[in-house]
Enzyme design. Structure first.
Site, PDB file in Angstrom:
ATOM      1  N   HIS A  25      -1.212  21.099 -17.240  1.00  0.00           N
ATOM      2  CA  HIS A  25      -1.775  19.776 -17.374  1.00  0.00           C
ATOM      3  C   HIS A  25      -3.215  19.757 -16.513  1.00  0.00           C
ATOM      4  CE1 HIS A  25       0.456  17.275 -19.842  1.00  0.00           C
ATOM      5  NE2 HIS A  25       1.295  17.328 -19.128  1.00  0.00           N
TER       6      HIS A  25
ATOM      7  N   GLU B  19      12.748  16.404 -19.891  1.00  0.00           N
ATOM      8  CA  GLU B  19      11.697  15.352 -20.152  1.00  0.00           C
ATOM      9  C   GLU B  19      11.803  14.959 -21.860  1.00  0.00           C
ATOM     10  OE1 GLU B  19       7.841  16.519 -18.792  1.00  0.00           O
ATOM     11  OE2 GLU B  19       7.855  18.305 -19.845  1.00  0.00           O
TER      12      GLU B  19
ATOM     13  N   ASP C 249       6.891  11.940 -19.341  1.00  0.00           N
ATOM     14  CA  ASP C 249       7.605  12.214 -20.732  1.00  0.00           C
ATOM     15  C   ASP C 249       8.806  11.692 -20.849  1.00  0.00           C
ATOM     16  OD1 ASP C 249       5.163  13.680 -21.748  1.00  0.00           O
ATOM     17  OD2 ASP C 249       5.533  15.229 -20.595  1.00  0.00           O
TER      18      ASP C 249
HETATM   19  C1  3PY Z   1       6.250  14.224 -16.413  1.00  0.00           C
HETATM   20  O1  3PY Z   1       6.312  13.089 -15.797  1.00  0.00           O
HETATM   21  O2  3PY Z   1       6.277  14.222 -17.672  1.00  0.00           O
HETATM   22  C2  3PY Z   1       5.981  15.287 -15.804  1.00  0.00           C
HETATM   23  O3  3PY Z   1       6.010  16.394 -16.386  1.00  0.00           O
HETATM   24  C3  3PY Z   1       5.710  15.467 -14.339  1.00  0.00           C
HETATM   25  O4  3PY Z   1       4.458  16.270 -14.342  1.00  0.00           O
HETATM   26 MG    MG Z   2       5.788  16.100 -18.625  1.00  0.00          MG
END
Ligand code: 3PY
Ligand code: MG
Length: 259
Positions: A45, A154, A180
């Site tokens: 990111h 996630e 996520d």
């Molecule tokens: C999320 O919260 O989705 C992450 O990947 C943290 O960077």
């Molecule tokens: Mg993430």
């Protein structure tokens, strides 16, 4: 192979880090003065690319920060590059299935655990580091033990199979991505929602039962304190660029009270 994230986990000591998006060795030197244990160089990111990581890893180590790398996919070539460059561990986003994680083990761990390709590189002094005291096999064992493979939980798929995934030999821990994960649960950003709280606790408990590391991500200090209280051994708090932004924003707003 210095790895304070692993050493603190084994010693039962809390550990804290942050994400770096700033693409800056100078900012890593600054972070090294804060008491943080590690930094995650974020290929997923941020503008940081694989070519930058080879310079940022030694900068992090010089600053006293253990360098973890979040890769931006499940690409064998990138895994090898990051490990060869001396990453202390890889965090892998968006995994969904047990089979995917087994493939990740084959990329990140040497035989007999996996199928990581070998070349003498900077990660152990091009074959002249102390890791080679017991030859090449000794180096491979050390690298397998001290270089962490940490899939992220996630997605709905990863959550569904988390107990199986965390038990895989070669998986050293799980990193929870709450943003996520909350999207996957249909409650974006609602970290206080009972479903999110239950999911996070399920992952923490699965890791605890498997004797593996569990890293929780959160955006601020109060949340981090809460997760330590909840029993997380390791919390990643914030992103360097956002810490800079909020710190300076608060400074400007406070100073303007004198106008
Ligand atoms: C999320 O919260 O989705 C992450 O990947 C943290 O960077
Ligand atoms: Mg993430």
């Amino acid at each position: 192979m210095e790895n304070i994230v692993l050493d603190k986990f084994k010693a039962g000591q809390p550990c804290m880090g942050t994400f770096s998006h700033l693409l800056s060795a100078a900012s890593l030197r600054v972070l090294g003065q804060t008491g943080l244990d590690y930094v995650i160089l974020d290929l997923e990111h941020s503008p940081i690319g694989a070519e930058h990581v080879t310079e940022l890893i030694p900068a992090a180590r010089q600053a006293g920060l253990c360098p973890l790398v979040r890769v931006n996919g499940m690409d064998r070539g990138q895994f090898l590059k990051m490990l060869d460059a001396g990453a202390a561990g890889l965090i892998v986003p968006l995994v969904e299935t047990v089979e995917q994680v087994q493939t990740l083990v084959s990329y990140a761990k040497f035989a007999p655990l996996g199928g990581r390709g070998y070349c003498p590189t900077v990660d152990a002094g091009w074959g002249f580091g102390p890791e080679y005291a017991n030859g090449m096999a000794g180096y491979m064992n050390t690298a397998n033990e001290r270089t962490l493979l940490i899939p992220q939980c996630e997605t709905a798929g990863c959550l569904e199979h988390i107990e199986e995934i965390v038990a895989i030999n070669g998986v050293d821990g799980i990193f929870i991505g709450p943003f996520d994960l909350s999207i996957a649960l249909g409650i974006p950003g609602q970290f206080d929602h009972p479903d999110h709280i239950a999911a996070v606790e399920r992952v923490r408990k699965a890791c605890e039962a498997a004797g593996k590391l569990c890293i929780m991500f959160c955006g601020d200090a109060d949340a981090a304190a809460g997760y330590f209280r909840q029993g997380f051994p390791n919390v990643t708090v914030g992103i360097d660029v956002l810490t800079l932004l909020s710190g300076m924003k608060q400074t400007v707003e406070t100073a303007k009270r004198g106008l």
